[in-house]
Write a protein that holds these residues in place. Sequence first.
Motif, PDB file in Angstrom:
ATOM      1  N   SER A  61      29.434  26.170  12.724  1.00  0.00           N
ATOM      2  CA  SER A  61      29.485  27.545  12.208  1.00  0.00           C
ATOM      3  C   SER A  61      28.818  27.644  10.844  1.00  0.00           C
ATOM      4  O   SER A  61      28.854  28.677  10.197  1.00  0.00           O
ATOM      5  N   ILE A  62      28.208  26.534  10.384  1.00  0.00           N
ATOM      6  CA  ILE A  62      27.497  26.610   9.101  1.00  0.00           C
ATOM      7  C   ILE A  62      26.002  26.374   9.293  1.00  0.00           C
ATOM      8  O   ILE A  62      25.329  25.829   8.428  1.00  0.00           O
ATOM      9  N   ILE A  87      27.828  36.186   7.417  1.00  0.00           N
ATOM     10  CA  ILE A  87      29.109  35.474   7.311  1.00  0.00           C
ATOM     11  C   ILE A  87      28.922  34.179   6.516  1.00  0.00           C
ATOM     12  O   ILE A  87      29.735  33.827   5.666  1.00  0.00           O
ATOM     13  N   HIS A  88      27.807  33.503   6.791  1.00  0.00           N
ATOM     14  CA  HIS A  88      27.568  32.229   6.116  1.00  0.00           C
ATOM     15  C   HIS A  88      27.377  32.433   4.611  1.00  0.00           C
ATOM     16  O   HIS A  88      27.850  31.629   3.806  1.00  0.00           O
ATOM     17  N   LEU A 100      28.771  34.688   2.811  1.00  0.00           N
ATOM     18  CA  LEU A 100      30.113  34.898   2.267  1.00  0.00           C
ATOM     19  C   LEU A 100      30.837  33.550   2.109  1.00  0.00           C
ATOM     20  O   LEU A 100      31.450  33.254   1.085  1.00  0.00           O
ATOM     21  N   TYR A 101      30.695  32.730   3.150  1.00  0.00           N
ATOM     22  CA  TYR A 101      31.329  31.411   3.138  1.00  0.00           C
ATOM     23  C   TYR A 101      30.816  30.568   1.962  1.00  0.00           C
ATOM     24  O   TYR A 101      31.585  29.948   1.229  1.00  0.00           O
ATOM     25  N   ARG A 102      29.477  30.615   1.790  1.00  0.00           N
ATOM     26  CA  ARG A 102      28.858  29.826   0.723  1.00  0.00           C
ATOM     27  C   ARG A 102      29.351  30.295  -0.643  1.00  0.00           C
ATOM     28  O   ARG A 102      29.685  29.512  -1.519  1.00  0.00           O
ATOM     29  N   VAL A 130      32.126  31.909  -1.468  1.00  0.00           N
ATOM     30  CA  VAL A 130      33.532  31.542  -1.715  1.00  0.00           C
ATOM     31  C   VAL A 130      33.633  30.034  -1.954  1.00  0.00           C
ATOM     32  O   VAL A 130      34.348  29.573  -2.846  1.00  0.00           O
ATOM     33  N   PHE A 131      32.865  29.262  -1.169  1.00  0.00           N
ATOM     34  CA  PHE A 131      32.918  27.797  -1.310  1.00  0.00           C
ATOM     35  C   PHE A 131      32.448  27.365  -2.696  1.00  0.00           C
ATOM     36  O   PHE A 131      33.116  26.573  -3.375  1.00  0.00           O
ATOM     37  N   SER A 163      34.951  28.337  -5.312  1.00  0.00           N
ATOM     38  CA  SER A 163      36.154  27.489  -5.206  1.00  0.00           C
ATOM     39  C   SER A 163      35.896  26.141  -5.849  1.00  0.00           C
ATOM     40  O   SER A 163      36.757  25.570  -6.516  1.00  0.00           O
ATOM     41  N   THR A 182      33.765  40.278   0.890  1.00  0.00           N
ATOM     42  CA  THR A 182      34.288  40.162   2.256  1.00  0.00           C
ATOM     43  C   THR A 182      34.295  41.526   2.942  1.00  0.00           C
ATOM     44  O   THR A 182      33.819  41.668   4.077  1.00  0.00           O
ATOM     45  N   GLY A 195      30.362  35.264  14.259  1.00  0.00           N
ATOM     46  CA  GLY A 195      31.806  35.087  14.396  1.00  0.00           C
ATOM     47  C   GLY A 195      32.336  35.512  15.751  1.00  0.00           C
ATOM     48  O   GLY A 195      31.592  35.947  16.621  1.00  0.00           O
TER      49      GLY A 195
END
Length: 384
Positions: free
Chosen positions: A48-49, A59-60, A62-64, A66-67, A70, A125, A195
């Motif tokens: 999923s990446i 989506i990716h 957003l994931y990046r 947040v990652f 973090s 998001t 997704g």
Amino acid sequence: MFSNRDSLPIGQGQPVTSRLPSLLRVLATLVVAALLVGACGGEYPQSSIDPKTDFAETIHHLYRLVFIWSMVILGLVWAVLAYVLVRFRERPGGARPRQTHGNLRMEIAWTIGPALIVVAIAVPTIHAVFTTQQGDPEGAMVVDVIGHQFWWEFRYPDTDVVTANELHLPVGRPVSLRIHSADVIHSFWVPMLGGKRDANPLVVRPEGDPPKYNWLHFTVREPGEYMGQCAEFCGSSHSLMGMRVIAESPGEFEAWLDDWRTSAPTEEPSPTAQELPAGLDSALVEQGREIFHSQTCVACHSIQGTNAQGQVAPNLTLLGRRTTIAAGWLDNSVEDLQRWIHAPRDVKPGALMPGVGEEGGNWPATGLTDEQVRAVAQYLFSLR
Ligand code: CUA
């Protein structure tokens, strides 16, 4: 617990020799960790990446985001922690530290800090949710996706083209998947394309209300074969409800569609006119054809141009052209077709098709002999 701390100062008086094994242990741990991380390389067909559509990229992204944030926060927390551990650690003969209770400024800080972090995550998001839920893109090609226990049906509206478990899509052209279910709730998920989206049964709606489908809109960016999986628990073979998406250049896709339309028989082909794939026996194929069309197979399966017009099981028109059967769990070969016809539930528990010696769904066991099973398998494999 700390009553004897004065007699046991930490990190002091330990001979150098006894520190060596702990150094070795740290080195060994690092080596093992490096090997473990190294083992994470390789091919991941359901990663999923590794986005291949605009939707997956949103989506990716957003994931990046947040990652990375973090990791920044994690780094800061660790740095502060390390500083505190070193700066304020207990020293031999050190005075007892000042004892405090409560610190208003810090309490406000650690309430506002996380609240800001939540806002920083929520804004992009919500933006991504609205971006990916936008209506039909202009000129999008619509494909109906129907979840069944335990396989996927794909219908290309305005054509007769129907496939099972293998979805052909053009690259570079907006696609809208119109998703629903024929029985229970499933979830369409091809991680590289984006997704998950639930496939819900179409429930009875007030008169005049259109049926409520779920939609996925995206444009595939790269040709390739993308693996997918039902992502909503739907029964005993949920985990075996796979699918593959074959993304081709627009030319190849149109050729596939045309080929399907022109090759799918409009009437029963005459046995002599048919060219058989290597390894098939024409007498057996003929026998298989007779068995298939005189048995209960036709109540559920459909083969274009024949009396088989059932709508509840996978459409078998041009079955021989597919690469897999049983929702991707068996190769499409005469041997695997035999295995499937003989005992479907040995491959996929809960499958509704009856086997040779076992009833399935509402149907009694077929009672076919091994020779008859081989004939039906050869007939189905010859459909191309
Ligand atoms: Cu269909 Cu899980």
